[in-house]
Scaffold this motif. Structure first.
Motif, mmCIF file in Angstrom:
data_model
loop_
_atom_site.group_PDB
_atom_site.id
_atom_site.type_symbol
_atom_site.label_atom_id
_atom_site.label_comp_id
_atom_site.label_asym_id
_atom_site.label_seq_id
_atom_site.Cartn_x
_atom_site.Cartn_y
_atom_site.Cartn_z
ATOM 1 N N THR A 15 0.306 -1.008 -0.223
ATOM 2 C CA THR A 15 -0.024 -0.066 -0.008
ATOM 3 C C THR A 15 0.663 1.153 0.034
ATOM 4 O O THR A 15 0.939 2.461 -0.013
ATOM 5 N N ARG A 16 1.894 1.355 0.634
ATOM 6 C CA ARG A 16 2.760 2.293 0.652
ATOM 7 C C ARG A 16 3.257 2.892 -0.839
ATOM 8 O O ARG A 16 3.476 4.092 -0.854
ATOM 9 N N GLU A 17 3.907 1.679 -1.502
ATOM 10 C CA GLU A 17 3.581 1.753 -2.934
ATOM 11 C C GLU A 17 2.961 2.421 -4.095
ATOM 12 O O GLU A 17 2.797 2.806 -5.193
ATOM 13 N N ARG A 18 1.716 2.519 -3.530
ATOM 14 C CA ARG A 18 0.521 3.367 -4.029
ATOM 15 C C ARG A 18 1.064 4.527 -4.862
ATOM 16 O O ARG A 18 0.427 4.776 -6.116
ATOM 17 N N ARG A 19 1.176 5.729 -4.580
ATOM 18 C CA ARG A 19 1.716 6.701 -4.812
ATOM 19 C C ARG A 19 2.677 6.717 -6.610
ATOM 20 O O ARG A 19 2.596 6.836 -7.394
ATOM 21 N N ALA A 20 3.842 5.682 -6.026
ATOM 22 C CA ALA A 20 4.732 5.020 -7.276
ATOM 23 C C ALA A 20 4.615 5.168 -7.780
ATOM 24 O O ALA A 20 4.153 4.802 -9.183
ATOM 25 N N ARG A 21 3.537 3.641 -8.299
ATOM 26 C CA ARG A 21 2.625 2.969 -9.013
ATOM 27 C C ARG A 21 1.534 4.298 -10.023
ATOM 28 O O ARG A 21 1.920 4.295 -10.938
ATOM 29 N N GLU A 22 0.471 4.631 -9.462
ATOM 30 C CA GLU A 22 0.098 6.037 -9.938
ATOM 31 C C GLU A 22 1.266 6.576 -10.643
ATOM 32 O O GLU A 22 0.535 6.964 -11.888
ATOM 33 N N ALA A 23 2.068 6.848 -10.715
ATOM 34 C CA ALA A 23 3.158 7.688 -10.968
ATOM 35 C C ALA A 23 3.807 7.087 -12.234
ATOM 36 O O ALA A 23 3.844 7.271 -13.267
ATOM 37 N N ARG A 24 4.189 5.680 -12.085
ATOM 38 C CA ARG A 24 4.347 5.027 -13.213
ATOM 39 C C ARG A 24 3.469 4.721 -14.230
ATOM 40 O O ARG A 24 3.698 5.002 -15.474
ATOM 41 N N VAL A 25 1.835 4.521 -14.078
ATOM 42 C CA VAL A 25 0.976 4.585 -15.102
ATOM 43 C C VAL A 25 0.957 5.813 -15.410
ATOM 44 O O VAL A 25 0.859 5.903 -16.690
ATOM 45 N N ARG A 26 0.958 6.797 -15.030
ATOM 46 C CA ARG A 26 1.083 8.129 -15.362
ATOM 47 C C ARG A 26 2.606 8.838 -16.610
ATOM 48 O O ARG A 26 2.196 8.532 -17.964
ATOM 49 N N ALA A 27 3.418 8.166 -16.585
ATOM 50 C CA ALA A 27 4.174 8.167 -17.528
ATOM 51 C C ALA A 27 4.156 7.125 -18.743
ATOM 52 O O ALA A 27 4.726 7.436 -19.676
ATOM 53 N N ALA A 28 3.678 5.810 -17.847
ATOM 54 C CA ALA A 28 3.292 4.848 -18.946
ATOM 55 C C ALA A 28 2.209 5.477 -20.389
ATOM 56 O O ALA A 28 2.547 5.196 -21.820
ATOM 57 N N ALA A 29 1.669 5.789 -19.821
ATOM 58 C CA ALA A 29 -0.116 6.114 -20.602
ATOM 59 C C ALA A 29 1.184 8.192 -21.596
ATOM 60 O O ALA A 29 0.375 8.087 -22.664
ATOM 61 N N ALA A 30 1.623 8.474 -20.753
ATOM 62 C CA ALA A 30 2.497 9.526 -21.124
ATOM 63 C C ALA A 30 3.353 9.050 -22.406
ATOM 64 O O ALA A 30 3.476 10.152 -24.330
ATOM 65 N N LYS A 31 3.701 8.019 -22.184
ATOM 66 C CA LYS A 31 5.129 7.292 -22.832
ATOM 67 C C LYS A 31 4.298 6.837 -24.674
ATOM 68 O O LYS A 31 4.308 7.024 -25.874
ATOM 69 N N LEU A 32 3.172 6.114 -24.386
ATOM 70 C CA LEU A 32 2.378 5.318 -25.704
ATOM 71 C C LEU A 32 1.841 6.991 -26.408
ATOM 72 O O LEU A 32 1.981 6.688 -27.750
ATOM 73 N N THR A 33 1.292 7.639 -25.369
ATOM 74 C CA THR A 33 0.864 9.008 -25.915
ATOM 75 C C THR A 33 2.096 9.651 -27.683
ATOM 76 O O THR A 33 1.633 9.735 -27.918
ATOM 77 N N ARG A 34 2.803 9.534 -26.777
ATOM 78 C CA ARG A 34 4.223 9.833 -27.628
ATOM 79 C C ARG A 34 4.569 9.423 -28.632
ATOM 80 O O ARG A 34 4.983 9.649 -29.683
ATOM 81 N N GLU A 35 4.390 7.975 -28.534
ATOM 82 C CA GLU A 35 4.331 7.059 -29.624
ATOM 83 C C GLU A 35 3.544 7.070 -30.561
ATOM 84 O O GLU A 35 3.145 6.421 -31.592
ATOM 85 N N GLY A 36 2.496 7.841 -29.646
ATOM 86 C CA GLY A 36 0.748 7.649 -31.362
ATOM 87 C C GLY A 36 -0.348 7.617 -31.037
ATOM 88 O O GLY A 36 -1.242 7.534 -31.969
ATOM 89 N N THR A 37 -0.278 6.683 -30.062
ATOM 90 C CA THR A 37 -1.606 6.043 -29.484
ATOM 91 C C THR A 37 -1.480 7.091 -28.454
ATOM 92 O O THR A 37 -1.552 6.507 -27.076
ATOM 93 N N THR A 38 -3.138 7.453 -28.640
ATOM 94 C CA THR A 38 -3.054 8.425 -27.529
ATOM 95 C C THR A 38 -3.698 7.553 -26.050
ATOM 96 O O THR A 38 -5.316 7.198 -26.236
ATOM 97 N N VAL A 39 -3.444 7.828 -24.854
ATOM 98 C CA VAL A 39 -3.653 7.647 -23.663
ATOM 99 C C VAL A 39 -3.781 8.198 -22.812
ATOM 100 O O VAL A 39 -2.965 8.941 -22.333
#
Length: 90
Positions: A15-39
């Protein structure tokens, strides 16, 4: 673009890792968006008692939502389309 819910496991010990997981999800969505698939990562609901998290994405498909979660190091249990509404009407 539709919304998808990605269900993942989050143990009480993690549970303490919750915010770090959210940050990784945001970064992964941004990466896909930069690569041409809007997420777009909309929000997450954590349910500690059930050791479950529900990540909500706006994406072209369930597949892209799952790819985003996997790119963030999460293991999607289930990915389903979700219909959303805000508040209640009087």
């Amino acid at each position: 673009m539709p919304n998808y819910v990605v269900e993942t496991y989050l143990s009480r010990e993690e549970t303490r890792e919750r915010r770090a997981r959210e940050a990784r999800v945001r970064a992964a969505a941004a990466k896909l968006t930069r690569e041409g698939t809007t997420v777009r990562f909309e929000f997450v609901i954590h349910v500690p008692e059930d050791e479950t998290s529900f990540y909500v994405f706006r994406a072209p498909s369930a597949h892209h939502s799952a790819l985003t979660a996997q790119g963030a190091g999460l293991d999607p249990i289930r990915v389903v389309e979700a219909l959303m509404s805000k508040g209640t009407e009087q």
